[in-house]
Design a protein around this motif. Structure first.
Motif, PDB file in Angstrom:
ATOM      1  N   LEU A 145       0.831  -1.207   0.000  1.00 28.76           N
ATOM      2  CA  LEU A 145       0.000   0.000   0.000  1.00 28.76           C
ATOM      3  C   LEU A 145       0.863   1.254   0.000  1.00 28.76           C
ATOM      4  N   ARG A 146       0.283   2.336  -0.521  1.00 30.57           N
ATOM      5  CA  ARG A 146       0.974   3.632  -0.468  1.00 30.57           C
ATOM      6  C   ARG A 146       0.554   4.377   0.798  1.00 30.57           C
ATOM      7  N   VAL A 147       1.528   5.030   1.434  1.00 31.46           N
ATOM      8  CA  VAL A 147       1.248   5.783   2.668  1.00 31.46           C
ATOM      9  C   VAL A 147       1.301   7.277   2.354  1.00 31.46           C
ATOM     10  N   PRO A 148       0.219   8.016   2.590  1.00 26.85           N
ATOM     11  CA  PRO A 148       0.254   9.463   2.330  1.00 26.85           C
ATOM     12  C   PRO A 148       1.437  10.110   3.068  1.00 26.85           C
ATOM     13  N   SER A 149       2.139  11.005   2.370  1.00 27.93           N
ATOM     14  CA  SER A 149       3.409  11.511   2.904  1.00 27.93           C
ATOM     15  C   SER A 149       3.243  12.403   4.127  1.00 27.93           C
ATOM     16  N   ASN A 150       2.025  12.932   4.350  1.00 29.76           N
ATOM     17  CA  ASN A 150       1.840  13.791   5.522  1.00 29.76           C
ATOM     18  C   ASN A 150       1.653  13.002   6.821  1.00 29.76           C
ATOM     19  N   LEU A 151       1.480  11.690   6.713  1.00 27.46           N
ATOM     20  CA  LEU A 151       1.218  10.901   7.921  1.00 27.46           C
ATOM     21  C   LEU A 151       2.514  10.460   8.593  1.00 27.46           C
ATOM     22  N   ASN A 152       2.509  10.551   9.922  1.00 22.98           N
ATOM     23  CA  ASN A 152       3.640  10.092  10.701  1.00 22.98           C
ATOM     24  C   ASN A 152       3.724   8.555  10.599  1.00 22.98           C
ATOM     25  N   GLY A 163      -6.920   0.130  11.631  1.00 25.77           N
ATOM     26  CA  GLY A 163      -7.619   1.103  10.790  1.00 25.77           C
ATOM     27  C   GLY A 163      -8.609   0.427   9.859  1.00 25.77           C
ATOM     28  N   ILE A 164      -8.130  -0.467   9.022  1.00 23.49           N
ATOM     29  CA  ILE A 164      -9.017  -1.062   8.012  1.00 23.49           C
ATOM     30  C   ILE A 164     -10.087  -1.945   8.649  1.00 23.49           C
ATOM     31  N   THR A 165      -9.775  -2.586   9.775  1.00 26.74           N
ATOM     32  CA  THR A 165     -10.756  -3.484  10.405  1.00 26.74           C
ATOM     33  C   THR A 165     -11.948  -2.714  10.963  1.00 26.74           C
ATOM     34  N   PRO A 169     -16.229  -2.375   8.165  1.00 29.51           N
ATOM     35  CA  PRO A 169     -17.632  -2.620   8.558  1.00 29.51           C
ATOM     36  C   PRO A 169     -18.442  -1.333   8.678  1.00 29.51           C
ATOM     37  N   MET A 170     -17.796  -0.235   8.991  1.00 30.04           N
ATOM     38  CA  MET A 170     -18.563   1.026   9.086  1.00 30.04           C
ATOM     39  C   MET A 170     -19.091   1.406   7.709  1.00 30.04           C
ATOM     40  N   HIS A 171     -18.310   1.139   6.683  1.00 25.85           N
ATOM     41  CA  HIS A 171     -18.799   1.421   5.337  1.00 25.85           C
ATOM     42  C   HIS A 171     -19.857   0.422   4.923  1.00 25.85           C
ATOM     43  N   HIS A 172     -19.605  -0.829   5.227  1.00 28.86           N
ATOM     44  CA  HIS A 172     -20.564  -1.866   4.850  1.00 28.86           C
ATOM     45  C   HIS A 172     -21.933  -1.595   5.475  1.00 28.86           C
ATOM     46  N   TRP A 173     -21.955  -1.145   6.727  1.00 29.16           N
ATOM     47  CA  TRP A 173     -23.220  -0.959   7.432  1.00 29.16           C
ATOM     48  C   TRP A 173     -23.712   0.490   7.379  1.00 29.16           C
ATOM     49  N   THR A 302      -8.445  -0.699   1.590  1.00 25.33           N
ATOM     50  CA  THR A 302      -7.386  -0.296   2.525  1.00 25.33           C
ATOM     51  C   THR A 302      -6.685   0.965   2.010  1.00 25.33           C
ATOM     52  N   GLN A 303      -6.461   1.004   0.677  1.00 26.43           N
ATOM     53  CA  GLN A 303      -5.836   2.205   0.109  1.00 26.43           C
ATOM     54  C   GLN A 303      -6.765   3.417   0.252  1.00 26.43           C
ATOM     55  N   GLU A 304      -8.057   3.165   0.044  1.00 22.94           N
ATOM     56  CA  GLU A 304      -9.056   4.234   0.200  1.00 22.94           C
ATOM     57  C   GLU A 304      -9.006   4.799   1.632  1.00 22.94           C
ATOM     58  N   MET A 305      -8.936   3.880   2.609  1.00 26.54           N
ATOM     59  CA  MET A 305      -8.878   4.277   4.021  1.00 26.54           C
ATOM     60  C   MET A 305      -7.605   5.082   4.288  1.00 26.54           C
ATOM     61  N   LEU A 306      -6.463   4.616   3.733  1.00 27.36           N
ATOM     62  CA  LEU A 306      -5.200   5.346   3.948  1.00 27.36           C
ATOM     63  C   LEU A 306      -5.289   6.741   3.328  1.00 27.36           C
ATOM     64  N   ASP A 307      -5.877   6.828   2.143  1.00 23.80           N
ATOM     65  CA  ASP A 307      -5.997   8.130   1.479  1.00 23.80           C
ATOM     66  C   ASP A 307      -6.924   9.065   2.274  1.00 23.80           C
ATOM     67  N   PHE A 308      -7.999   8.483   2.826  1.00 19.92           N
ATOM     68  CA  PHE A 308      -8.908   9.263   3.682  1.00 19.92           C
ATOM     69  C   PHE A 308      -8.132   9.788   4.896  1.00 19.92           C
ATOM     70  N   CYS A 309      -7.303   8.927   5.472  1.00 17.53           N
ATOM     71  CA  CYS A 309      -6.507   9.335   6.643  1.00 17.53           C
ATOM     72  C   CYS A 309      -5.532  10.457   6.260  1.00 17.53           C
ATOM     73  N   GLY A 310      -4.958  10.338   5.050  1.00 18.33           N
ATOM     74  CA  GLY A 310      -4.055  11.397   4.580  1.00 18.33           C
ATOM     75  C   GLY A 310      -4.796  12.723   4.480  1.00 18.33           C
ATOM     76  N   LYS A 311      -5.986  12.665   3.904  1.00 15.58           N
ATOM     77  CA  LYS A 311      -6.787  13.876   3.694  1.00 15.58           C
ATOM     78  C   LYS A 311      -7.231  14.498   5.019  1.00 15.58           C
ATOM     79  N   HIS A 312      -7.595  13.650   5.973  1.00 17.19           N
ATOM     80  CA  HIS A 312      -8.113  14.154   7.253  1.00 17.19           C
ATOM     81  C   HIS A 312      -7.071  14.135   8.361  1.00 17.19           C
ATOM     82  N   ASN A 313      -5.831  13.813   7.991  1.00 18.56           N
ATOM     83  CA  ASN A 313      -4.733  13.775   8.952  1.00 18.56           C
ATOM     84  C   ASN A 313      -5.032  12.861  10.148  1.00 18.56           C
ATOM     85  N   ILE A 314      -5.467  11.677   9.836  1.00 19.77           N
ATOM     86  CA  ILE A 314      -5.807  10.709  10.895  1.00 19.77           C
ATOM     87  C   ILE A 314      -4.706   9.660  11.002  1.00 19.77           C
TER      88      ILE A 314
END
Ligand code: NAP
Ligand code: ZN
Length: 352
Positions: A145-152, A163-165, A169-173, A302-314
Motif C-alpha cells: 500500500l501507499r502511505v500518504p506523505s503527511n502521515l507520521n 484502521g481497516i478493520t 464494517p462502518m462502510h458496509h453498514w 485499505t488504500q481508500e482508508m489510507l488516502d482518507f486518513c491522509g486527507k483528514h490527517n488521521i
C-alpha cells in the motif's frame, strides 16, 4: 534467500526473543521493504499464545506483526507501483489467487487461497509466513500500500490492521452523518473506530470498562462515554443505536449491547476473544436486530482508508517502543493498558 533479524516466539508460553529468519530474494513482481515501524495488534498476542488453536493453530517459531510501514529498498523488474525510497505499507495479507470471485470484487480478505502475513503456508519458502517484527519483508506489489506523505509513519502503521478493520464494517453498514454509533472497547481497534465514526459525521458513544479512558474518548471524537459496568448508564441507551462495533479482545456479555440496538440495527464483532460468546436469541428476535462479524478489508478499500486518513490527517495514537520491550507491551495489552497502540520502532532491532 537472505537473512533478516526478527523477534519470534518458540512456543505458546515463551516470551518473544531475538532470532534470524530467511526471506526470499525479490521476484519480478516483489517489493522489498525495510521495516520502520510495526504496530502490536492484540491478534499478535492471541496468535503467539495459541489462543485461537481451534481455528488458526500457531506454527512455531512464530514471527507476528501485520501493521507494517517501511521504506522500499528493492523492486522486481515488473513492479510499476513502487520505486526504491518510497514509503510503503503492508497489512494482514500478502497474497491471494487474484482470480476467484472474491478477488475480482476487490474482497481479497475472503479469497479461499488467501495468504496472511504470518503463520500461514508460504508458497515461496515451503514454511510459514513471517510477519513484521523483523527488519525487512518481501511482498508482491499487489499487497503493498501507499502511505500518504503527511502521515507520521509510527502512527500510520496501525492503520494497516486496526484502521481497516474498523473502517470496512462502518462502510458496509452505512455509518454516515446522523447515525448513532457505539464503539465497545477503547483499545487499538476501538480508538480507530471512534476516529472514523466521528470523521464520518456519526454521533459516537464509547463503551469502556476503564473509567480512566473517559477524557481520551471525548478527545478522540466521542460525543458520550458510558462506563459499561454501570447498568443505569447502559439502560439509558436501550433501543437507540443504528450500529455498534464490538472491538473487545476478551470474554464479555454481548447481549447487553444487542439490547441497545434500535429496530434493524446491527452489531458487528471485530474482536475475536479466545472463548465462544453466549448469545440470547430474543435480543435479536425482538427488533429484527442482526449480529455479524467482519475481517480486515480488501486492498483497494485499505488504500481508500489510507488516502482518507491522509486527507483528514488521521493516524493512530501510539506509544512507540523498542522491540526489546515487546514482552512487557504484551503484558500491558492483556490489562487494557495501552493508549492506544504500541508501535515498535524497528531501528531498535539493529542493536539486538
Ligand atoms: P486491545 O488494544 O487490547 O483492545 C481491546 C480492548 O477491549 C481493551 O482496551 C478494553 O477496552 C477491552 N477489554 C479488554 N478486556 C476486556 C474485558 N474482559 N471485558 C470488557 N472489555 C475488555 O486489542 P485490539 O488490538 O484493539 O484488538 C481487539 C480484538 O480485535 C482482538 O480480539 C483482536 O484479535 C481482534 N482483531 C480482529 C480483527 C478482525 O479482522 N476482525 C483485526 C484485528 C484485531 P476498555 O478498556 O475500553 O474496556
Ligand atoms: Zn491485527
Amino acid at each position: 534467500m537472505y537473512n533478516a533479524k526478527a523477534y519470534s516466539a518458540a512456543s505458546a508460553t515463551s516470551p518473544l526473543a531475538h532470532t534470524t529468519i530467511t526471506r526470499r530474494d525479490p521476484t519480478d513482481s516483489d517489493v522489498q521493504i525495510e521495516i520502520l515501524f510495526c504496530g502490536i495488534c492484540h491478534s499478535d498476542l492471541h496468535q503467539v499464545r495459541n489462543e485461537w488453536s481451534g481455528v488458526m493453530p500457531t506454527v512455531y517459531p512464530c514471527v507476528p506483526g501485520h501493521e507494517i510501514v517501511g521504506r522500499v529498498t528493492k523492486v522486481g523488474s515488473a513492479v510499476t507501483k513502487f520505486k526504491t525510497g518510497d514509503l510503503a505499507a503492508v497489512g494482514c495479507m500478502v497474497d491471494s489467487d487474484g482470480t476467484c470471485p472474491e478477488c475480482r470484487e476487490g474482497l481479497e480478505q475472503f479469497c479461499p487461497n488467501l495468504t496472511l502475513t504470518y503463520n500461514f503456508p508460504d508458497k515461496h519458502t515451503g514454511g510459514v509466513t513471517y510477519g513484521g517484527y523483523s527488519e525487512s519483508v518481501v511482498v508482491d506489489q499487489r499487497f503493498v500500500l501507499r502511505v500518504p506523505s503527511n502521515l507520521n509513519p509510527a502512527g500510520a502503521a496501525p492503520l494497516l490492521c486496526a484502521g481497516i478493520t474498523t473502517w470496512s464494517p462502518m462502510h458496509h453498514w452505512g455509518v454516515t452523518k446522523g447515525k448513532k454509533v457505539g464503539v465497545v472497547g477503547l483499545g487499538g481497534l476501538g480508538h480507530m473506530g471512534v476516529k472514523f465514526a466521528h470523521a464520518l459525521g456519526a454521533r459516537v458513544v464509547v463503551f469502556t470498562t476503564s473509567p480512566s479512558k473517559k477524557d481520551d474518548a471525548l478527545r478522540l471524537g466521542a460525543d458520550e462515554v458510558v462506563i459499561s459496568r454501570n447498568a443505569d448508564e447502559m439502560a439509558k441507551h436501550a433501543g437507540s443505536f443504528d450500529f455498534i462495533l464490538d472491538a473487545v479482545s476478551a470474554d464479555h456479555d454481548i447481549n447487553a449491547y444487542i439490547g441497545l440496538l434500535r429496530r434493524d440495527g446491527n452489531l458487528t464483532l471485530v474482536g475475536a476473544p479466545e472463548k465462544p460468546l453466549a448469545l440470547a436469541a430474543f435480543g435479536l428476535i425482538m427488533g429484527r436486530r442482526s449480529l455479524s462479524g467482519s475481517p480486515i478489508g480488501g486492498i483497494a478499500e485499505t488504500q481508500e482508508m489510507l488516502d482518507f486518513c491522509g486527507k483528514h490527517n488521521i493516524t493512530s495514537d501510539v506509544e512507540v517502543i523498542p522491540i526489546q520491550k515487546v514482552n512487557e507491551a504484551y503484558e500491558r495489552l492483556v490489562k487494557a493498558d495501552v493508549k492506544y497502540r504500541f508501535s515498535i520502532d524497528m531501528a531498535s532491532l539493529k542493536a539486538a
